[in-house]
Design a protein around this motif. Sequence first.
Motif, PDB file in Angstrom:
ATOM      1  N   GLN A   1      -4.468   8.582  -3.074  1.00 32.82           N
ATOM      2  CA  GLN A   1      -5.931   7.694  -2.432  1.00 32.82           C
ATOM      3  C   GLN A   1      -6.649   7.088  -3.342  1.00 32.82           C
ATOM      4  N   VAL A   2      -6.717   6.261  -3.184  1.00 25.80           N
ATOM      5  CA  VAL A   2      -7.819   5.937  -3.609  1.00 25.80           C
ATOM      6  C   VAL A   2      -8.994   5.800  -3.428  1.00 25.80           C
ATOM      7  N   GLN A   3     -10.692   6.130  -4.379  1.00 27.63           N
ATOM      8  CA  GLN A   3     -11.344   6.348  -4.180  1.00 27.63           C
ATOM      9  C   GLN A   3     -13.009   6.572  -5.457  1.00 27.63           C
ATOM     10  N   SER A  25     -11.245   6.868  -8.477  1.00 27.92           N
ATOM     11  CA  SER A  25     -10.013   7.309  -9.532  1.00 27.92           C
ATOM     12  C   SER A  25      -8.662   6.639  -8.090  1.00 27.92           C
ATOM     13  N   GLY A  26      -7.616   7.026  -8.376  1.00 28.81           N
ATOM     14  CA  GLY A  26      -6.249   6.900  -7.625  1.00 28.81           C
ATOM     15  C   GLY A  26      -5.330   5.739  -8.427  1.00 28.81           C
ATOM     16  N   SER A  27      -4.371   5.563  -7.678  1.00 26.74           N
ATOM     17  CA  SER A  27      -3.788   4.462  -8.324  1.00 26.74           C
ATOM     18  C   SER A  27      -3.922   3.029  -8.471  1.00 26.74           C
TER      19      SER A  27
END
Length: 119
Positions: A1-3, A25-27
Amino acid sequence: QVQLVESGGGLVQPGGSLRLSCAASGSIFSIYDMGWYRQAPGRQRELVAGITSVGSTNYADSVKGRFTISRDGPKNTVFLQMNSLKPEDTAVYYCKAVMVITTTPRVYWGQGTQVTVSS
């Protein structure tokens, strides 16, 4: 999960300084523009400062000469150094980033961090 996660807000006296951070952060495949916005009670959200992927910056007239935006590319982080703070800088500050997760750029927002300038 992107945040996007902001930190660094708080209470400061007029004339003081704060440094805000926002980490993505995240992919994440890539990050284009990043920026800081703010929203004071009863007012619309407004741009404070922006920075492109190659480091070009722009600022709201009200913060020029007092605020500095920068980014750490490898760490996917954007900073806002705020000096000579004034009571009118009081607002919730939001981080914004245009990021590519799969193929299409999308706008992402952080949850906001409160900045209060008061004696």
